[in-house]
Design a protein around this motif. Structure first.
Motif, PDB file in Angstrom:
ATOM      1  N   LEU A 187       0.816  -1.207   0.000  1.00  0.00           N
ATOM      2  CA  LEU A 187       0.000   0.000   0.000  1.00  0.00           C
ATOM      3  C   LEU A 187       0.852   1.260   0.000  1.00  0.00           C
ATOM      4  CD1 LEU A 187      -2.256  -2.024   0.602  1.00  0.00           C
ATOM      5  CD2 LEU A 187      -3.137  -0.438   2.331  1.00  0.00           C
ATOM      6  N   LEU A 188       1.996   1.213   0.669  1.00  0.00           N
ATOM      7  CA  LEU A 188       2.820   2.406   0.840  1.00  0.00           C
ATOM      8  C   LEU A 188       4.222   2.166   0.317  1.00  0.00           C
ATOM      9  CD1 LEU A 188       1.869   3.380   4.515  1.00  0.00           C
ATOM     10  CD2 LEU A 188       0.878   4.281   2.401  1.00  0.00           C
ATOM     11  N   PRO A 189       4.865   3.195  -0.250  1.00  0.00           N
ATOM     12  CA  PRO A 189       6.270   3.059  -0.653  1.00  0.00           C
ATOM     13  C   PRO A 189       7.167   2.966   0.569  1.00  0.00           C
ATOM     14  CG  PRO A 189       5.568   5.337  -0.864  1.00  0.00           C
ATOM     15  CD  PRO A 189       4.337   4.545  -0.508  1.00  0.00           C
ATOM     16  N   GLU A 190       8.258   2.221   0.464  1.00  0.00           N
ATOM     17  CA  GLU A 190       9.172   2.081   1.596  1.00  0.00           C
ATOM     18  C   GLU A 190      10.088   3.293   1.736  1.00  0.00           C
ATOM     19  OE1 GLU A 190      11.253  -1.581   2.030  1.00  0.00           O
ATOM     20  OE2 GLU A 190       9.662  -2.758   1.090  1.00  0.00           O
ATOM     21  N   SER A 191      10.290   4.029   0.644  1.00  0.00           N
ATOM     22  CA  SER A 191      11.306   5.080   0.655  1.00  0.00           C
ATOM     23  C   SER A 191      10.796   6.425   1.151  1.00  0.00           C
ATOM     24  CB  SER A 191      11.876   5.260  -0.759  1.00  0.00           C
ATOM     25  OG  SER A 191      10.834   5.542  -1.682  1.00  0.00           O
ATOM     26  N   THR A 192       9.513   6.714   0.963  1.00  0.00           N
ATOM     27  CA  THR A 192       8.972   8.033   1.280  1.00  0.00           C
ATOM     28  C   THR A 192       7.909   7.923   2.358  1.00  0.00           C
ATOM     29  OG1 THR A 192       9.311   8.719  -1.012  1.00  0.00           O
ATOM     30  CG2 THR A 192       7.872  10.096   0.351  1.00  0.00           C
ATOM     31  N   PRO A 193       8.095   8.564   3.511  1.00  0.00           N
ATOM     32  CA  PRO A 193       7.049   8.535   4.545  1.00  0.00           C
ATOM     33  C   PRO A 193       5.748   9.104   4.004  1.00  0.00           C
ATOM     34  CG  PRO A 193       9.103   9.394   5.433  1.00  0.00           C
ATOM     35  CD  PRO A 193       9.281   9.328   3.941  1.00  0.00           C
ATOM     36  N   LEU A 194       4.686   8.387   4.180  1.00  0.00           N
ATOM     37  CA  LEU A 194       3.396   8.779   3.611  1.00  0.00           C
ATOM     38  C   LEU A 194       2.292   8.252   4.502  1.00  0.00           C
ATOM     39  CD1 LEU A 194       2.272  10.149   0.971  1.00  0.00           C
ATOM     40  CD2 LEU A 194       1.982   7.837   0.081  1.00  0.00           C
ATOM     41  N   ILE A 195       1.245   9.023   4.649  1.00  0.00           N
ATOM     42  CA  ILE A 195       0.054   8.565   5.350  1.00  0.00           C
ATOM     43  C   ILE A 195      -1.057   8.404   4.326  1.00  0.00           C
ATOM     44  CG2 ILE A 195      -1.722   9.176   7.038  1.00  0.00           C
ATOM     45  CD1 ILE A 195       0.399  10.529   8.692  1.00  0.00           C
ATOM     46  N   ALA A 196      -1.782   7.324   4.429  1.00  0.00           N
ATOM     47  CA  ALA A 196      -2.872   7.069   3.503  1.00  0.00           C
ATOM     48  C   ALA A 196      -4.078   6.557   4.272  1.00  0.00           C
ATOM     49  CB  ALA A 196      -2.458   6.056   2.438  1.00  0.00           C
ATOM     50  N   ARG A 197      -5.243   6.814   3.711  1.00  0.00           N
ATOM     51  CA  ARG A 197      -6.492   6.311   4.292  1.00  0.00           C
ATOM     52  C   ARG A 197      -7.108   5.315   3.331  1.00  0.00           C
ATOM     53  NH1 ARG A 197     -10.949  10.673   5.036  1.00  0.00           N
ATOM     54  NH2 ARG A 197     -11.081  10.387   2.784  1.00  0.00           N
ATOM     55  N   ILE A 198      -7.571   4.192   3.879  1.00  0.00           N
ATOM     56  CA  ILE A 198      -8.281   3.209   3.070  1.00  0.00           C
ATOM     57  C   ILE A 198      -9.680   3.757   2.760  1.00  0.00           C
ATOM     58  CG2 ILE A 198      -9.243   0.894   2.991  1.00  0.00           C
ATOM     59  CD1 ILE A 198      -6.353   0.611   3.049  1.00  0.00           C
ATOM     60  N   GLU A 199      -9.984   3.920   1.501  1.00  0.00           N
ATOM     61  CA  GLU A 199     -11.317   4.347   1.087  1.00  0.00           C
ATOM     62  C   GLU A 199     -12.202   3.148   0.759  1.00  0.00           C
ATOM     63  OE1 GLU A 199     -12.056   7.332   1.483  1.00  0.00           O
ATOM     64  OE2 GLU A 199     -10.112   8.342   1.557  1.00  0.00           O
ATOM     65  N   ARG A 200     -11.581   2.118   0.204  1.00  0.00           N
ATOM     66  CA  ARG A 200     -12.320   0.919  -0.186  1.00  0.00           C
ATOM     67  C   ARG A 200     -11.368  -0.259  -0.159  1.00  0.00           C
ATOM     68  NH1 ARG A 200     -14.616   1.545  -5.918  1.00  0.00           N
ATOM     69  NH2 ARG A 200     -15.470   3.392  -4.871  1.00  0.00           N
ATOM     70  N   GLY A 201     -11.871  -1.396   0.306  1.00  0.00           N
ATOM     71  CA  GLY A 201     -11.046  -2.599   0.315  1.00  0.00           C
ATOM     72  C   GLY A 201     -10.528  -2.959   1.694  1.00  0.00           C
ATOM     73  N   ILE A 202      -9.791  -4.067   1.760  1.00  0.00           N
ATOM     74  CA  ILE A 202      -9.271  -4.606   3.013  1.00  0.00           C
ATOM     75  C   ILE A 202      -7.800  -4.946   2.817  1.00  0.00           C
ATOM     76  CG2 ILE A 202      -9.467  -6.460   4.731  1.00  0.00           C
ATOM     77  CD1 ILE A 202     -12.408  -6.742   3.894  1.00  0.00           C
ATOM     78  N   ALA A 203      -6.998  -4.637   3.820  1.00  0.00           N
ATOM     79  CA  ALA A 203      -5.558  -4.903   3.777  1.00  0.00           C
ATOM     80  C   ALA A 203      -5.121  -5.454   5.121  1.00  0.00           C
ATOM     81  CB  ALA A 203      -4.800  -3.624   3.432  1.00  0.00           C
ATOM     82  N   MET A 204      -3.828  -5.742   5.217  1.00  0.00           N
ATOM     83  CA  MET A 204      -3.268  -6.162   6.504  1.00  0.00           C
ATOM     84  C   MET A 204      -1.985  -5.385   6.770  1.00  0.00           C
ATOM     85  SD  MET A 204      -1.538  -9.875   5.696  1.00  0.00           S
ATOM     86  CE  MET A 204      -0.389 -10.095   4.328  1.00  0.00           C
ATOM     87  N   ARG A 205      -1.681  -5.233   8.053  1.00  0.00           N
ATOM     88  CA  ARG A 205      -0.420  -4.645   8.492  1.00  0.00           C
ATOM     89  C   ARG A 205       0.406  -5.739   9.140  1.00  0.00           C
ATOM     90  NH1 ARG A 205      -1.721  -1.003  12.697  1.00  0.00           N
ATOM     91  NH2 ARG A 205      -0.828  -2.371  14.270  1.00  0.00           N
ATOM     92  N   TYR A 206       1.693  -5.784   8.821  1.00  0.00           N
ATOM     93  CA  TYR A 206       2.522  -6.856   9.361  1.00  0.00           C
ATOM     94  C   TYR A 206       3.953  -6.387   9.592  1.00  0.00           C
ATOM     95  CZ  TYR A 206       4.260  -7.413   4.556  1.00  0.00           C
ATOM     96  OH  TYR A 206       4.832  -7.187   3.326  1.00  0.00           O
ATOM     97  N   THR A 207       4.668  -7.175  10.397  1.00  0.00           N
ATOM     98  CA  THR A 207       6.088  -6.976  10.663  1.00  0.00           C
ATOM     99  C   THR A 207       6.839  -8.208  10.186  1.00  0.00           C
ATOM    100  OG1 THR A 207       5.722  -5.568  12.593  1.00  0.00           O
ATOM    101  CG2 THR A 207       7.812  -6.693  12.486  1.00  0.00           C
ATOM    102  N   LEU A 208       8.044  -7.998   9.669  1.00  0.00           N
ATOM    103  CA  LEU A 208       8.882  -9.104   9.236  1.00  0.00           C
ATOM    104  C   LEU A 208      10.006  -9.343  10.234  1.00  0.00           C
ATOM    105  CD1 LEU A 208       9.258  -8.472   5.398  1.00  0.00           C
ATOM    106  CD2 LEU A 208       7.936 -10.288   6.515  1.00  0.00           C
ATOM    107  N   ILE A 209      10.216 -10.615  10.567  1.00  0.00           N
ATOM    108  CA  ILE A 209      11.366 -11.016  11.364  1.00  0.00           C
ATOM    109  C   ILE A 209      12.542 -11.202  10.410  1.00  0.00           C
ATOM    110  CG2 ILE A 209      12.240 -12.784  12.971  1.00  0.00           C
ATOM    111  CD1 ILE A 209       9.348 -13.270  13.794  1.00  0.00           C
ATOM    112  N   GLU A 210      13.751 -11.127  10.919  1.00  0.00           N
ATOM    113  CA  GLU A 210      14.950 -11.127  10.077  1.00  0.00           C
ATOM    114  C   GLU A 210      15.014 -12.317   9.132  1.00  0.00           C
ATOM    115  OE1 GLU A 210      19.799 -10.598  10.553  1.00  0.00           O
ATOM    116  OE2 GLU A 210      18.520 -10.856  12.310  1.00  0.00           O
ATOM    117  N   ASP A 211      14.539 -13.484   9.586  1.00  0.00           N
ATOM    118  CA  ASP A 211      14.621 -14.679   8.739  1.00  0.00           C
ATOM    119  C   ASP A 211      13.457 -14.797   7.759  1.00  0.00           C
ATOM    120  OD1 ASP A 211      12.508 -15.377  10.339  1.00  0.00           O
ATOM    121  OD2 ASP A 211      13.485 -17.105  11.290  1.00  0.00           O
ATOM    122  N   GLY A 212      12.618 -13.768   7.704  1.00  0.00           N
ATOM    123  CA  GLY A 212      11.530 -13.759   6.730  1.00  0.00           C
ATOM    124  C   GLY A 212      10.173 -14.144   7.272  1.00  0.00           C
ATOM    125  N   ARG A 213      10.116 -14.627   8.504  1.00  0.00           N
ATOM    126  CA  ARG A 213       8.819 -14.932   9.094  1.00  0.00           C
ATOM    127  C   ARG A 213       8.014 -13.643   9.265  1.00  0.00           C
ATOM    128  NH1 ARG A 213      10.388 -17.974  14.379  1.00  0.00           N
ATOM    129  NH2 ARG A 213      12.274 -16.708  14.056  1.00  0.00           N
TER     130      ARG A 213
END
Length: 215
Positions: free
Chosen positions: A29-55
């Motif tokens: 949903l968001l670029p990794e390089s530029t800090p940006l705030i966005a609002r979901i207008e339609r649809g469903i997403a997830m937020r997640y964190t990655l562990i170093e080994d990829g989990r």
């Protein structure tokens, strides 16, 4: 609080919205390089964190009206990642513009604080499910949580809620293996608590599902 909650979907951000864009399923949903705030207008997403080994640890489900990117703006890229689980429409905002006085509605700082407090409350329930609920309780809770989030934004149709969550997403939300998740979902389905088909879930009895989720 009720009045603020109705306005805290940030409808008053329309005056500082830079653009709307479509995000396909599986895309960030968001670029990794530029800090940006966005609002979901339609649809469903997830937020997640990655562990170093990829989990992956799924931290939250993101529904219309939710903001994305606050942690990245405050703490830098990589704090959390967002992925579209359905086609998503986003409104994007420059974080600096959120400091401008609101034309209508509550003060933006107040609304941001309200949203962050609401997110903390949800995260508390999420943490309890990962740390304390067993597999049966955790998956029942996940289904109940998805239903309540969908109900809050008017996505219940014909007694069913959107459920675009692959079993791997459920497993990564609750710290379970994919095999254990699959077996537990089948067991709860066979008990008649819910039925998942065609990307939607139908719940036979909300009170029964809440009891199964230890709520």
């Amino acid at each position: 609080m009720e009045d603020l909650s109705r306005k805290s979907d940030f409808a008053n951000l329309a005056d500082v919205s830079h653009s709307q864009r479509a995000v396909p399923v599986g895309a960030a949903l968001l670029p990794e390089s530029t800090p940006l705030i966005a609002r979901i207008e339609r649809g469903i997403a997830m937020r997640y964190t990655l562990i170093e080994d990829g989990r992956r640890q799924v931290e939250a489900l993101v529904y219309p009206g939710d903001l994305c990117g606050l942690t990245s703006v405050l703490h830098g890229p990589g704090a959390s990642y967002y992925e579209a689980l359905t086609p998503v429409i986003l409104s994007s905002f420059d974080p600096a513009d959120l400091r401008q006085p609101a034309i209508n509605g509550p003060d933006r700082d107040t609304a941001l604080l309200w949203l962050m407090t609401r997110e903390l409350t949800r995260l508390s329930g999420w943490l309890a499910s990962v740390g304390q609920r067993n597999a049966n309780e955790g998956i029942a809770w996940f289904v109940m949580h998805a239903w309540e989030r969908a109900e809050a934004v008017g996505l219940i149709e014909k007694d069913s809620a959107p459920f675009p969550f692959a079993q791997q997403v459920v497993a990564d939300s609750l710290g379970l293996s994919l095999v254990h998740t699959n077996k537990t979902i089948r067991r709860l389905r066979d008990q008649g608590l819910f039925r998942i088909s065609g990307g939607r879930v139908r719940i036979s009895s909300l009170p029964a599902l809440r009891r199964a989720a230890a709520l």
